[in-house]
Motif scaffolding. Sequence first.
Motif, mmCIF file in Angstrom:
data_model
loop_
_atom_site.group_PDB
_atom_site.id
_atom_site.type_symbol
_atom_site.label_atom_id
_atom_site.label_comp_id
_atom_site.label_asym_id
_atom_site.label_seq_id
_atom_site.Cartn_x
_atom_site.Cartn_y
_atom_site.Cartn_z
ATOM 1 N N HIS A 1 2.112 94.472 46.330
ATOM 2 C CA HIS A 1 1.599 95.216 45.181
ATOM 3 C C HIS A 1 1.344 94.308 43.974
ATOM 4 N N GLY A 2 1.406 92.996 44.159
ATOM 5 C CA GLY A 2 1.037 92.081 43.090
ATOM 6 C C GLY A 2 2.164 91.614 42.203
ATOM 7 N N VAL A 3 3.398 91.938 42.540
ATOM 8 C CA VAL A 3 4.542 91.475 41.747
ATOM 9 C C VAL A 3 4.882 90.051 42.181
ATOM 10 N N THR A 4 4.913 89.119 41.259
ATOM 11 C CA THR A 4 5.129 87.714 41.549
ATOM 12 C C THR A 4 6.465 87.248 40.989
ATOM 13 N N ASP A 5 6.794 85.986 41.280
ATOM 14 C CA ASP A 5 8.010 85.402 40.718
ATOM 15 C C ASP A 5 7.951 85.352 39.189
ATOM 16 N N ARG B 1 10.190 87.728 33.935
ATOM 17 C CA ARG B 1 10.165 88.540 32.722
ATOM 18 C C ARG B 1 11.178 89.671 32.780
ATOM 19 N N LEU B 2 11.636 89.998 33.989
ATOM 20 C CA LEU B 2 12.691 91.001 34.147
ATOM 21 C C LEU B 2 14.054 90.354 34.297
ATOM 22 N N ARG B 3 14.147 89.063 33.916
ATOM 23 C CA ARG B 3 15.400 88.312 33.920
ATOM 24 C C ARG B 3 15.949 88.106 35.330
ATOM 25 N N HIS B 4 15.054 87.852 36.267
ATOM 26 C CA HIS B 4 15.432 87.495 37.633
ATOM 27 C C HIS B 4 14.727 86.197 37.998
ATOM 28 N N ARG B 5 15.392 85.390 38.819
ATOM 29 C CA ARG B 5 14.832 84.080 39.130
ATOM 30 C C ARG B 5 13.617 84.171 40.041
ATOM 31 N N ASP B 6 13.512 85.242 40.872
ATOM 32 C CA ASP B 6 12.387 85.378 41.786
ATOM 33 C C ASP B 6 12.312 86.832 42.250
ATOM 34 N N VAL B 7 11.290 87.123 43.065
ATOM 35 C CA VAL B 7 11.094 88.481 43.574
ATOM 36 C C VAL B 7 12.234 88.901 44.481
ATOM 37 N N PHE B 8 12.814 87.959 45.228
ATOM 38 C CA PHE B 8 13.901 88.292 46.139
ATOM 39 C C PHE B 8 15.123 88.792 45.367
ATOM 40 N N SER B 9 15.434 88.136 44.257
ATOM 41 C CA SER B 9 16.560 88.578 43.441
ATOM 42 C C SER B 9 16.297 89.953 42.835
ATOM 43 N N LEU B 10 15.060 90.175 42.391
ATOM 44 C CA LEU B 10 14.693 91.486 41.850
ATOM 45 C C LEU B 10 14.814 92.563 42.926
ATOM 46 N N ALA B 11 14.388 92.250 44.148
ATOM 47 C CA ALA B 11 14.463 93.227 45.240
ATOM 48 C C ALA B 11 15.910 93.559 45.583
ATOM 49 N N GLU B 12 16.794 92.580 45.505
ATOM 50 C CA GLU B 12 18.199 92.845 45.785
ATOM 51 C C GLU B 12 18.791 93.824 44.775
ATOM 52 N N GLU B 13 18.441 93.657 43.507
ATOM 53 C CA GLU B 13 18.951 94.605 42.505
ATOM 54 C C GLU B 13 18.366 95.993 42.724
ATOM 55 N N MET B 14 17.070 96.076 43.038
ATOM 56 C CA MET B 14 16.453 97.380 43.276
ATOM 57 C C MET B 14 17.094 98.071 44.480
ATOM 58 N N TYR B 15 17.371 97.315 45.521
ATOM 59 C CA TYR B 15 17.990 97.892 46.720
ATOM 60 C C TYR B 15 19.401 98.402 46.419
ATOM 61 N N ALA B 16 20.182 97.591 45.693
ATOM 62 C CA ALA B 16 21.555 97.979 45.369
ATOM 63 C C ALA B 16 21.582 99.180 44.431
ATOM 64 N N ARG B 17 20.714 99.206 43.430
ATOM 65 C CA ARG B 17 20.702 100.308 42.481
ATOM 66 C C ARG B 17 20.199 101.596 43.114
ATOM 67 N N ALA B 18 19.264 101.483 44.069
ATOM 68 C CA ALA B 18 18.772 102.680 44.753
ATOM 69 C C ALA B 18 19.886 103.340 45.549
#
Length: 391
Positions: free
Chosen positions: A73-77, A82-99
């Motif tokens: 969907h166009g989300v890059t590192d 800008r969301l205070r994550h080092r990369d998309v993988f780290s952002l995905a881990e937070e989204m998975y845990a919070r969900a």
Amino acid sequence: MTIDSAGRGTAPLHDGGRARGDADSARDGLPGTRGPAGRRAAVDPVKALMHRHRELCERAVDPLEIAAGLEAHGVTDRTAARLRHRDVFSLAEEMYARAARDGEAAPRTGTPVPPGPRASWAALALVPGALAAAVVAGLRLTEGQPRLAVAAFGALAVATGLHFAFRRGPLSTPHRTTGAARAWTCWLIAYALSGDALLIAARDGAPHGPWPLATAPVLALALGCAPAVWCAHLFAARARRRLDASRGLEEFAASVRPLLLGVFGLFTAALCGLLALCGAALHEPPAYAGAGALGALLLLARLLTARGFAHVPARVLAGAGAAEAVALATVLAARLPGCSFLAAPVDGLVDAAGAGAVPALACGAGALVLLAQATRTLTRASAHAPPAPPP
């Protein structure tokens, strides 16, 4: 300078900087930072991103699937930074845990059910080659009308074997390929079977059948279905492992690119070995250039189509088939009065490199285009995300 409710001074925000930030967020698929009344509307941008990709979070079985979907969907590192994550993988881990914690979209905790035993599709990959070998043996033992019957029923049997071989496994497609792509594929195989002989007969002025059939290259291509499926499985399995170990989209792409080229080289070597074996067994020219280029083209087209990139392969297959058809048509049209000049390009090519140069150039150029497309698309994390379950 403005005064807040506590009496503290605050510096005014620059409208141009805020506008640039909002534009960057909109471009990367993030929610805006200002509401219609001028206040900040997205206090928690990660939560807003989860709302935007709610369906992705609902069907994700692990954080890697969310990372692949975000990349698609166009989300890059850079967006993740800008969301205070080092990369998309780290952002995905937070989204998975919070969900899972907040009940936003509770993901499934079980592992996905495999499509079937590996031995099943691995054995089915051998069926087209076995059927093709039986058809070639029948053609060698019959003549006249029985030979035509063997050829007709044999072609139907091999086509059925190919259908079942590619219904399951790493080269299966979630959606059916277009009729045009199937038609051009059949034409390319038919040209490999008798196109060179027809081209030579047309240049000699007697394009009347029957023409000798190049059974060795076609038999090698049918036998090559097994290494094609196995190489595709090797690529998918190794890419998934590297996706587990990667910590960034660029890192994953850099690690998968040599893997893709290595698997492609492995299949090409296996196909060349089969061409040599079939040529020696049937006492026919192996047609390394033409049949090898066709095999590479068909593998890359199927590999891209199986990963959801069907548009470019369909166009390239049509282009390669049209090039062979035009080459043959110009030689036939050159027999008309005053049209001998039409065959000049094909005549020069055949005189220099033989009749096999036509399919070698047509399919080789198409294979190079698809190889470039594959190195660009199959090295993305989104290309290796598990398919969405049926509704």
